[in-house]
Design an enzyme around this catalytic site. Structure first.
Site, short mmCIF file in Angstrom:
data_model
loop_
_atom_site.label_atom_id
_atom_site.label_comp_id
_atom_site.label_asym_id
_atom_site.label_seq_id
_atom_site.Cartn_x
_atom_site.Cartn_y
_atom_site.Cartn_z
N THR A 176 0.53 28.14 8.19
CA THR A 176 0.97 27.98 8.85
C THR A 176 0.38 27.34 10.24
OG1 THR A 176 3.14 30.03 9.30
CG2 THR A 176 0.62 30.94 9.67
N ARG A 193 -1.82 33.87 20.25
CA ARG A 193 -1.68 34.65 19.28
C ARG A 193 -1.79 34.33 17.87
NH1 ARG A 193 1.59 34.81 14.21
NH2 ARG A 193 2.95 36.63 13.76
N SER A 238 7.60 25.17 10.49
CA SER A 238 6.96 26.76 10.23
C SER A 238 5.29 26.27 9.65
CB SER A 238 7.03 27.79 10.00
OG SER A 238 8.05 26.91 8.47
N THR A 277 5.89 31.13 6.83
CA THR A 277 4.66 30.72 6.29
C THR A 277 4.50 30.39 4.74
OG1 THR A 277 3.56 32.25 7.53
CG2 THR A 277 2.25 31.33 5.75
N THR A 291 4.46 36.95 4.01
CA THR A 291 5.32 36.41 4.92
C THR A 291 6.02 37.34 5.57
OG1 THR A 291 6.35 34.03 5.64
CG2 THR A 291 7.08 35.65 3.36
N GLY A 292 6.57 36.52 6.88
CA GLY A 292 6.94 37.11 7.76
C GLY A 292 6.13 37.89 8.68
C1 SD4 Z 1 2.89 34.77 11.66
N1 SD4 Z 1 3.71 35.27 8.84
O1 SD4 Z 1 2.23 34.10 11.58
C2 SD4 Z 1 3.28 34.22 9.98
C3 SD4 Z 1 4.34 33.70 9.94
C4 SD4 Z 1 5.45 33.91 8.86
O2 SD4 Z 1 7.25 33.61 7.48
O3 SD4 Z 1 4.96 33.50 7.84
N2 SD4 Z 1 6.49 33.63 8.52
O4 SD4 Z 1 3.09 36.12 11.40
#
Ligand code: SD4
Length: 339
Positions: A218, A228, A82, A200, A251-252
Site C-alpha cells: 500500500t 506515518r 493507493s 490496500t 484494508t482500511g
Molecule cells: C493503511 N490499511 O495504511 C492501509 C490503508 C488501506 O484501505 O488499506 N486503506 O492504513
C-alpha cells in the site's frame, strides 16, 4: 544459506513463469491431498492481481511466488493511487510505501515508509530471505533495496501531484471509506479529488501442496503525516499467516487494525473453529465495541482457511474482494458489513 535458498527460489519462480505461459488453465481444481489452489485479494483491483497470482498457482507454483507476483500488479498500475507507483503522497508530497509478506513456514519480511521503490513487496521478500530481520524502514529500507539492485525511481506521477495540490487547498485529513474503488473506476484522468485516501491490496493464496502465503502492499493513507506507518507492514496487524490454520489480511484505516492486532486476531479466531467470514466479522465487531465511532471509518478483513475457504467482513458497505481458482478466474464479491 539464505542466499542459497533465495537463488533456489528464484530458479523455481522463473521455471514457474515459463510453465505458466502455456498451462494456466490446466491447474487442478483439487490436488491429491484434496487441497484447492486458490487466491483471494482485497478490492476490485484484486481481480487483475489474482490472475497474475493464478498463473503461478496453475503451474503448480508456490503460494509465496503467487502472492508476490499478484501484489506487483497494482503496484505497477498507474490508475491505482493507493498502491505502489502513482500512490498518493503524504502531506509533504512524498510517496512512502508499506508492504509485508509471509510464507508457509512463518517467515516474514516487511518494509515501511520506503520511498522511490516501485515494488516494495519484492523488497519485503528480500528482507525476509536475505536478512536476519523482519522490518526495515525509511532510508534504511531504501538503502537495502538499492543494494539489492532495485532501481531508484520517482513514484509521484503528474496526476498524483495534481491531486496533492488540490488537497493542499484545504489540507484536511479525513479518511474516506472505500475511496479507491471510486477513483479506480474513474480510470486514467478520473477526478483525483474524489479519491482522497486509501485502499490496500492484501492477498492470500493456497497452493497445490496446501501451503498458504500472504502479501500486503500500500501507499497507506493519502496525505498522512510524513513517517506515518499503517497496518500493512506490521505482521499480525495487516497480514498474518499460520500454515496450520489460515491467513488474514486487512484494508482500511490501519490505526484501528494495529490497535486490535487485527489479522492475528482473525487467524486465532479461525484456530478456535470460526469460519473465515465469522472470524473477520468478530474482528470488525471487536474494533467497533472498543471504539464505537469507528463505524464512520472503513476497515475490512479478508481471510482464507487451511482448506482454501475464503470469507470477509467490513465495517461499512462498499468493500469488495476477488477470488480466483480453477473454476473461476475473475470473481468479484461484495463484502458483507456491519453497517
Ligand atoms: C493503511 N490499511 O495504511 C492501509 C490503508 C488501506 O484501505 O488499506 N486503506 O492504513
Amino acid at each position: 544459506m539464505d542466499r542459497r535458498r533465495f537463488l533456489q527460489g528464484a530458479t523455481i519462480a522463473s521455471g514457474v513463469a515459463l510453465a505458466a505461459k502455456g498451462i494456466a488453465k490446466a491447474a487442478p481444481a483439487t490436488t491429491a491431498a484434496g487441497m484447492v489452489p486458490r487466491v483471494c485479494s482485497t478490492w476490485d483491483f484484486g481481480v487483475a492481481a489474482n490472475q497474475a497470482a493464478w498463473k503461478v498457482l496453475a503451474a503448480g507454483g508456490r503460494a509465496l511466488d503467487a502472492v508476490e507476483q499478484g501484489a506487483r500488479v497494482p503496484e505497477a498500475d498507474l490508475r491505482n493511487h493507493s498502491v505502489g507507483r502513482a500512490g498518493y503522497p503524504d502531506r509533504d508530497g512524498k510517496v512512502t510505501l508499506d508492504a509485508s509478506i509471509m510464507d508457509e513456514n512463518g517467515n516474514c519480511g516487511a518494509v515501511a515508509a520506503i520511498e522511490h521503490i516501485a515494488h516494495p513487496i519484492s523488497v519485503a521478500r528480500r528482507v525476509m530471505e536475505r536478512t536476519p530481520h523482519v522490518l526495515l524502514v525509511g532510508d534504511g529500507a531504501l538503502q537495502f533495496a538499492i543494494e539489492q539492485g532495485f532501481p531508484r525511481e520517482e513514484l509521484l506521477t503528474p496526476e498524483s501531484e495534481k491531486a496533492w495540490h488540490e488537497w493542499l487547498k484545504t489540507a484536511k485529513y479525513k479518511p474516506v471509506a472505500n475511496s479507491e474503488v471510486r477513483s479506480y473506476n474513474a480510470g486514467p484522468g478520473g477526478t483525483p479529488g474524489d479519491a482522497s485516501n486509501h485502499d490496500t491490496i492484501g492477498m492470500l493464496a493456497i497452493d497445490a501442496k496446501g501451503n498458504l502465503s500472504g502479501a500486503c502492499t500500500t501507499s497507506g493513507m493519502a496525505w498522512k503525516l510524513h513517517g506515518r506507518v499503517g497496518d500493512s507492514p506490521i505482521i499480525g496487524a495487516g497480514l498474518y499467516v499460520d500454515n496450520d490454520v489460515g491467513g488474514a489480511t486487512s484494508t482500511g484505516v490501519g490505526e484501528e487494525v494495529i490497535r486490535n492486532v487485527g489479522s492475528f486476531l482473525v487467524v486465532e479466531l479461525m484456530r478456535q473453529g470460526r469460519s473465515p467470514e465469522d472470524a473477520c466479522r468478530e474482528a470488525v465487531e471487536r474494533i467497533l465495541r472498543k471504539k464505537p465511532n469507528a463505524k464512520d471509518l472503513q476497515v475490512g478483513f479478508l481471510a482464507m482457511d487451511k482448506k482454501g475457504n475464503v470469507g470477509a467482513w467490513a465495517i461499512q458497505k462498499g468493500f469488495s474482494y476477488a477470488v480466483c481458482d480453477a473454476a473461476k478466474q475473475d470473481a468479484l464479491i461484495p463484502g458483507k458489513s456491519s453497517y
